[in-house]
Design an enzyme around this catalytic site. Structure first.
Site, PDB file in Angstrom:
ATOM      1  N   GLY A   1       0.722  -1.260   0.007  1.00 42.08           N
ATOM      2  CA  GLY A   1       0.126   0.165  -0.019  1.00 42.08           C
ATOM      3  C   GLY A   1       0.810   1.344   0.073  1.00 42.08           C
ATOM      4  CG  ASP A   2       5.288   2.790   1.086  1.00 37.36           C
ATOM      5  OD1 ASP A   2       5.527   3.154   2.135  1.00 37.36           O
ATOM      6  OD2 ASP A   2       5.907   3.535  -0.040  1.00 37.36           O
ATOM      7  CG  LEU A   3       2.058   7.391  -3.156  1.00 39.31           C
ATOM      8  CD1 LEU A   3       1.294   6.559  -4.325  1.00 39.31           C
ATOM      9  CD2 LEU A   3       1.677   8.488  -2.872  1.00 39.31           C
ATOM     10  CB  ALA A   4       7.611   5.867  -1.584  1.00 41.67           C
TER      11      ALA A   4
ATOM     12  CD  GLN B   1       0.690   1.919  -4.443  1.00 39.48           C
ATOM     13  OE1 GLN B   1       0.265   2.811  -4.690  1.00 39.48           O
ATOM     14  NE2 GLN B   1      -0.036   1.221  -3.301  1.00 39.48           N
TER      15      GLN B   1
END
Length: 312
Positions: A258-261, A263
DNA sequence: AGCCAGGCTCTCG
DNA sequence: CGAGAGCATGGC
């Protein structure tokens, strides 16, 4: 001040520069962790008394295939149990017993990561000294950029961490649940936390002080059980639990999809730049099997060190 | 200046 | 249920 010196033999391959470097974001200092001039330092508190831990390599340059660390323990008074405890804590934080070979074997077929392995050779995924610190650390990092998160984490320690003077410096521990609880919302907001996050942290600190939340017992609990205990807490979602499991407890198989960075890293490195959803990221990570958590660590380390040519 | 950062909760259809 | 607002701060 009393001092003790000894040795620590990590499971090879092991690199202190990479492992302690990763713990400090390759910035020298984050929160209560420092890695300066080849020495990793961390002030801990045991039974209310400060204990300073310092770890250095025994050879220069270091040889990851034959690692041997020098460890120094400094405290106002040092009993045998303090020393044994400190050595155990150092081993825990630096994750000296992690075996990286199966991970490296699996990555032989990964054309993106394999070229980086020489530069990341011996990076053991470091861990937080306590579950409480891991949780607070993760909450500080929710949503905000990593720069802001680092500032807040360090300010928290500088402002509220118990100090110890030694060797011409002031060392600070991560604040205890008791200390944060008496600090209150106002104090936490002064280090840049939002009202909400201050409440989350205080809520957890209070439960830890009261004993209704046996946080530290979770350090060796199975990951699903940790998740089941932490997720009901206010302010703790899946992202936070997964970072506690991976970054706090060193669980090899936990992948914070779920981590944006993360992803965005995966999108650029494995998806031709096309954005990935959390579920797509999770599916992609399946190729790394039980080592996908450590792969996340390698990806972040590689990015921070500027090792991916395609990300330039 | 305004938008977005290594999320989460709360509110409202 | 699902979508959207709000949150702290720093960088672009």
């Amino acid at each position: 001040m009393e001092r003790w010196e000894g040795r620590l033999a990590p499971t090879p391959p092991f690199s202190l520069a990479l492992t302690a470097g990763y713990q400090t974001y390759f910035q020298g200092q984050v929160g209560a962790d420092r890695f300066q001039n080849g020495v990793y330092s961390r002030l801990l508190v045991r039974n209310g008394r400060p204990v300073l831990l310092q770890v250095a390599g025994s050879s220069s340059p270091e040889d990851p295939n034959h690692p041997l660390l020098r460890i120094q323990v400094v405290a106002p008074t040092l009993a045998q149990e303090d020393i044994a405890w400190a050595v155990e804590r150092a081993s825990w934080i630096l994750h000296t017993d992690a075996d990286l070979r199966p991970l490296y074997t699996r990555l032989q077929e990964d054309h993106t990561l394999r070229p980086l392995l020489p530069a990341l050779y011996g990076l053991h995924p470091p861990r937080m000294p306590s579950v409480f610190e891991g949780l607070v650390f993760a909450i500080c990092g929710q949503q905000v950029s990593s720069v802001v998160a680092r500032r807040i984490r360090t300010a928290l320690v500088e402002r509220f961490g118990e100090p110890m003077d030694w060797d011409g410096q002031v060392w600070r521990a991560f604040p205890s649940p008791e200390r944060l609880w008496e600090t209150g919302v106002k104090g936490l907001r002064e280090v840049g936390l939002s009202q909400r996050k201050a409440e989350y942290i205080l809520d957890i600190a209070r439960q830890a002080v009261e004993g209704s939340l046996p946080l530290e017992a979770l350090a060796y609990s199975p990951s699903p059980e940790v998740e089941a205990r932490l997720t009901p807490l206010r302010g703790i979602g899946r992202w936070t639990v997964e970072w506690v499991l991976l970054r706090g407890l060193g669980r090899p198989e936990v992948f914070p999809a779920g981590d944006l960075a993360l992803q965005r890293l995966l999108a650029r490195l494995y998806n031709h730049g096309s954005p990935l959803s959390a579920e797509e990221a999770r599916m992609l990570a399946e190729r790394w099997g039980p080592w996908k958590g450590y792969v996340a660590v390698l990806l972040f380390a590689g990015a921070r060190l500027g090792l991916f040519p395609s990300l330039r």
